[in-house]
Design an enzyme around this catalytic site. Structure first.
Site: not given
Length: 408
Positions: A158, A184, A195, A408
């Site tokens: 990611t 990862k 994560t 965003t």
């Protein structure tokens, strides 16, 4: 005693016999050079499987499904993984989509859906784009070479800046056994899983219960000892799969071969965990914290983890500030047994505290040591034999900028 363990050149998850892997770009993430976002690990032979998962009380449907399919005496053939979308906090649709992903992968590989696992990583609160899954899962070509492992390693990234891969091997009675792994993780990393996704594959024949106990202990000493930003994820998964393709006797505990296997798994997990900490979002330095002389190993693990996770320690390392009071604070907040008057503290082997008090040292030498790519902090409690290590990274302006605009 353990047998010799050797590093495998260009090692990855497919270094173990009988495992193949691959990855494709399906369009879940924004495109980029050689970018992938969907991958598969596959073993033609059924694998004994062990797993550890996120301890967050909000978890992805993929974690729930894998927990149901991983357990003593259960076997698997494959795991399908997507990045760019976490499949978390999307209601009942999350489980529907997770199951369909395993069905698509199973049909593609010609194996049972119930023997196929699934992982997702990425933005929370976004449904899996199943139209892309239906189109691209059947297009994943799995190969048993290094390239296949590399392609899978790319597919699970990611915010990572690089892939994380390793393999080691050891011989038992003339039979070579290999343990390969890939992981990862870069942000939302905190002790008790993070994560992060990690997959470890071995061609050893391993008893299912011993496989789980081996993984749990390895995770305790590796993935549960890293921190980037203090945030615990919803999708964390570590899987260990053993297909027995190397041949040889079953590894089930209580002998030299079992001790060696456990050490090999620990080495693989530790390497992958350290690489996650090194690759922390915005990080410029890897921080290794060692606590020794504690009342117990558990105390030392807790204290080292507390120090590696401290925002104030992270910022001091980033600013090259030899503020040892922050290290003391972080060890103290672990609430372990200690005697302040016996504590010694070191930065890259330069002693800065003796018997609980600051001593005269060359400040510029410590500042220079803090400027390296790796910073080693050691806290000697001097009250017992307990030992533990943890890893983190510095906290920089780039981390704040990156995460202030993540979606965003």
């Amino acid at each position: 005693m353990t047998l010799p363990i050797a590093s495998v050149p260009n090692g990855t998850v497919t270094s173990a016999k009988g495992f193949s892997a691959g990855g494709v770009f399906a369009g879940i993430k924004t495109p980029g050079p050689d970018k992938k976002d969907l991958g598969i690990i596959y073993s033609e032979q059924p694998c004994a499987v062990a797993g550890t998962f996120s301890q967050n009380t909000i978890i992805s449907s993929t974690v729930v499904l894998d927990q149901e399919r991983v357990g003593t005496d259960k076997t698997v053939h494959a795991v399908v993984v997507n990045s760019g979308c976490a499949n978390t906090a999307v209601g009942e649709q999350g489980m529907i989509d997770a199951k369909e992903m395993t069905k698509l992968a199973a049909e593609h590989l010609g194996v049972s859906e119930e023997q196929t696992l699934v992982s997702s990583t990425g933005v929370i609160g976004v449904e899996i784009p199943m139209a892309l899954m239906r189109e691209f899962i059947p297009q994943i070509e799995v190969t048993a070479d290094t390239h296949g492992g590399n392609e899978f390693a790319k597919a699970i990234l990611t915010t990572d800046k690089r892939t994380k891969e390793i393999a080691v091997s050891f011989d038992v009675d003339g039979v070579t056994h290999t343990v390969g792994g890939v992981s990862k993780g870069s942000g939302m990393i905190h002790p008790n899983m993070a994560t992060m996704l990690a997959y470890v594959a071995t061609d050893a024949k391993v008893d299912s219960a011993f496989l789980q106990s081996t993984l749990s202990e390895a995770v305790k000493l590796s993935f549960n000892q890293i921190d980037v930003d203090g945030d615990q994820s919803t999708n964390d998964t570590v899987l260990l799969m053993a297909n027995g393709e190397a041949g040889g006797s079953e590894i089930s505990g209580g002998d030299e071969a079992s001790e060696t296997f456990a050490e090999a798994v620990r080495q693989v997990c530790e390497f992958l965990a350290i690489e996650i900490a090194r690759d922390g979002e915005g990080a410029t330095k890897l921080i290794e914290v060692t606590v020794d002389g504690a009342a117990s190993d558990d105390d030392a693990l807790l204290a080292s983890r507390s120090c590696a996770a401290s925002m104030l320690v992270k910022t001091a390392v980033y600013g090259r500030d030899p503020n040892w009071g922050r290290i003391f604070m972080a060890v103290g907040k672990a609430e372990i047994k200690l005697d302040e008057a016996k504590i010694d503290c070191y930065v890259n082997d330069i002693q800065i505290v003796a018997e609980g008090k600051g001593i005269s040292y060359n400040v510029q030498s410590v500042v220079s040591a803090l400027g390296g790519d790796e910073v080693r902090l050691r806290v000697a409690l001097n009250i017992g034999d307990g030992y533990g290590r943890a890893w983190g990274c510095d906290l920089t302006e780039e981390y704040v900028v990156f995460n202030s605009a993540y979606t965003t």
